[in-house]
Design an enzyme around this catalytic site. Structure first.
Site, PDB file in Angstrom:
ATOM      1  N   ASP A  22      21.675  82.302  30.977  1.00  0.00           N
ATOM      2  CA  ASP A  22      21.027  81.173  30.305  1.00  0.00           C
ATOM      3  C   ASP A  22      21.708  80.899  28.963  1.00  0.00           C
ATOM      4  OD1 ASP A  22      19.359  79.198  29.369  1.00  0.00           O
ATOM      5  OD2 ASP A  22      17.638  80.525  29.002  1.00  0.00           O
ATOM      6  N   LYS A  49      22.013  77.563  23.125  1.00  0.00           N
ATOM      7  CA  LYS A  49      21.448  78.602  22.276  1.00  0.00           C
ATOM      8  C   LYS A  49      22.447  79.026  21.206  1.00  0.00           C
ATOM      9  CE  LYS A  49      18.613  80.920  25.831  1.00  0.00           C
ATOM     10  NZ  LYS A  49      17.300  80.707  25.206  1.00  0.00           N
ATOM     11  N   ASP A  76      17.059  73.977  27.622  1.00  0.00           N
ATOM     12  CA  ASP A  76      16.863  75.431  27.500  1.00  0.00           C
ATOM     13  C   ASP A  76      15.504  75.870  28.058  1.00  0.00           C
ATOM     14  OD1 ASP A  76      17.501  78.005  26.902  1.00  0.00           O
ATOM     15  OD2 ASP A  76      17.136  77.845  24.744  1.00  0.00           O
ATOM     16  N   GLU A 122      14.601  75.866  31.040  1.00  0.00           N
ATOM     17  CA  GLU A 122      15.061  75.703  32.423  1.00  0.00           C
ATOM     18  C   GLU A 122      14.289  76.550  33.421  1.00  0.00           C
ATOM     19  OE1 GLU A 122      16.221  77.858  30.399  1.00  0.00           O
ATOM     20  OE2 GLU A 122      16.340  79.635  31.674  1.00  0.00           O
ATOM     21  N   ARG A 147      11.065  77.131  33.878  1.00  0.00           N
ATOM     22  CA  ARG A 147       9.942  76.436  34.512  1.00  0.00           C
ATOM     23  C   ARG A 147      10.433  75.387  35.497  1.00  0.00           C
ATOM     24  NH1 ARG A 147       7.912  74.797  28.622  1.00  0.00           N
ATOM     25  NH2 ARG A 147       9.078  76.709  28.249  1.00  0.00           N
TER      26      ARG A 147
END
Ligand code: BES
Ligand code: MN
Ligand code: ZN
Length: 504
Positions: free
Chosen positions: A277, A284, A354, A356, A358
């Protein structure tokens, strides 16, 4: 590593070390002395006690060397378990881990553990805790190190008890408990291995292969969807999140039907399988981003729990679903502001790429509906907000299946993989309203763990529980039996709950 139980006196066991556990309590230590008998070891213990160097504190580990004529063991460990009022199976896990690690560094090939006393716990439960603590404590993710000296693993752990009482359990019961604990703990270590694998070796296809391997080993059905099937089934969350990646997304279906009726309503486990991620276009910051190789911990827990359930041959129907994607920024990546229309007709504004997890979980929650499930439990390293709220101590739990949540609380106490319930009041729904779609994927600054759950809730119409393991799946400090990195959290918790379900 082989575990066994023996009714025997400690002096007779030919081993690298015999360990005695005791609480920070004079009577407990006196008990150990009684079991020791009169010899050079008990004399040394008396001396240590007089000097005030043995108290049973929870970080204490003292070693005494017996004369060859007195005992077959090379060393005797005295392992502190801390305050007597706080004695529990958890203290036993921790003491076992510390004893095993000490024995390992001393290159002992075997370890005997005098069965400790835990008020209210049976010999079977105590033996299981010894197995868990030992195996979890000795775990190392060391496959990438240059091998300098060959490892000297402990290959034998013997639980001993010389008065033969085994705290109310029969030898057969203790043996069965040991065997079960070995299987469940092995599955937990498998989850840790998957979590710790770096993402250059781990992408959605690999997660699918790991799941298939488990299915082959235990003979249950595993189906893996690639881009074509994802398209055909309108799995827009996985496709959208994976859109910026050079790899393909996957949806994994693991079907274990061990129940007396193969078509009875299953319990479904859903895992977030983001193999890395970056945040996507909503990228991030660099510090700590490497931790996000563990953003597939929910998936690892689901795959490993399926392994545990199948290896225990639980008489239940359990289905594991994993949504897997790699969240990368690129020229093909999903943009903030994009709108996804899900297979159930619900539209979602992607306000932040970000958030992502869910998005991919929604595909799985929609898919789960066709099984008419008894209960659906999803696990996800979903929000930093959950870590802010609960730290690394406990998993956040939200959901609509109140009886399942009660059972998970009980299983959480037993396994010490504790869960803490957060509310999902209707008012929180306001926060995920969108100007352009039915809902949006972020809820703003407040109650981030809860708004993530409110999002998921919109895709469920069956009894459902969400476990946010963002704080518990990846550890940044080493504990007695939890090393830095992947913890495998959830495998013991879910398997415990499912064992209870099978007995109900
Ligand atoms: N995988 C992260 C959550 C996470 C954070 C897990 C720290 C483990 C440790 C998740 O995909 C994420 O990025 N969540 C965002 C959501 C926000 C954009 C609404 C977060 O928590 O910041
Ligand atoms: Mn994210
Ligand atoms: Zn994530």
């Amino acid at each position: 590593m082989n575990f066994s139980v023996q009714k025997t006196n400690w002096k007779k066991v030919r081993t690298g070390a015999v360990a005695f556990f005791h609480a920070e309590d004079k009577r407990d230590i006196r008990n150990s002395l009684k079991t020791l008998g009169r010899n050079s070891v008990s004399t040394a213990v008396e001396t240590l006690l007089e000097a005030g160097d043995m108290a049973g504190k929870k970080d204490e580990l003292l070693i005494v060397y017996p004369r060859k004529s007195e005992a077959a063991a090379k060393r005797v460990f005295f392992v502190g378990m801390g305050k007597k009022e706080k004695l529990s199976l958890e203290t036993v896990r921790r003491a076992s881990a510390r004893a095993a690690k000490k024995a390992q560094t001393m290159k002992a090939k075997s370890l005997a553990i005098q069965m400790p006393q835990v008020p209210g716990a049976s010999g079977a439960e105590i033996a299981a805790a010894v197995v868990e603590g030992t195996m979890l404590g000795l775990y190392k993710f060391d496959k990438f190190f240059k091998k300098e000296e060959p490892k000297v693993p402990i290959d034998n752990v013997i639980i001993i008890e010389d008065n033969g009482s085994l705290h109310g359990s029969s030898t057969a019961e203790v043996k069965a408990a040991i065997q079960e604990a070995e299987l469940v703990t092995a599955a937990t270590l498998f989850a840790r291995d998957m979590e710790n694998e770096p993402s250059n070796n781990k992408y959605p296809e690999i997660l699918g292969n790991w799941a298939k391997d488990v299915g082959k080993e235990y003979g249950f059905k595993v189906t893996v969807f690639g881009p074509k099937e994802l398209q055909a089934n309108k799995m827009v969350g996985i496709l959208g999140v994976n859109q910026g990646s050079a790899k393909e997304g996957r949806f994994i279906i693991m079907e274990y039907r061990g129940g007396p009726k193969k078509d009875a309503a299953p319990i479904i486990l859903v895992g977030k399988g983001i193999t890395f991620d970056t945040g996507g276009i909503s990228i991030k910051p660099a510090p700590g981003m490497g931790e996000m190789k563990g953003d597939m911990s929910g998936a690892a827990t689901v795959i490993a729990t399926m392994k545990a359930v199948a290896s225990l041959k639980l008489p239940l129907n359990v289905i594991g679903l994993v949504s897997s994607a790699e969240n990368m920024p690129s020229g093909t990546a999903m943009r903030p502001g994009d709108v996804l229309t899900y297979a159930n007709g619900l539209s979602v504004e992607v306000d932040n790429t970000d958030a992502e997890g869910r998005l991919v979980l929604a595909d799985a929650l929609i898919w789960a509906d066709q099984y008419k499930p008894k209960s659906v439990i999803d696990l996800a390293t979903l929000t930093g907000a959950c870590v802010i709220a609960l730290g690394h101590v406990t998993t956040g739990m939200m959901g609509t299946d109140t009886s399942m949540m009660e059972r998970l609380k009980v299983a959480g106490e037993v396994t010490y993989e504790r869960v803490c319930e957060l509310p999902i009041y209707d008012e929180y729904d306001e926060l995920i309203k969108s100007d352009v779609a039915d809902i949006k994927n972020v809820g703003g600054r407040w109650a981030g763990a809860i708004t993530a759950a409110m999002f998921l809730k919109r895709f469920t119409n069956y009894p459902w529980v969400h476990l946010d393991i963002a704080g518990t799946a990846i550890s940044d400090t080493a504990g007695d039996y939890i090393p830095k990195g992947g913890t495998g959290v959830g495998v013991r918790l879910l398997t415990q709950m499912l064992k209870e379900e099978a007995n109900a």
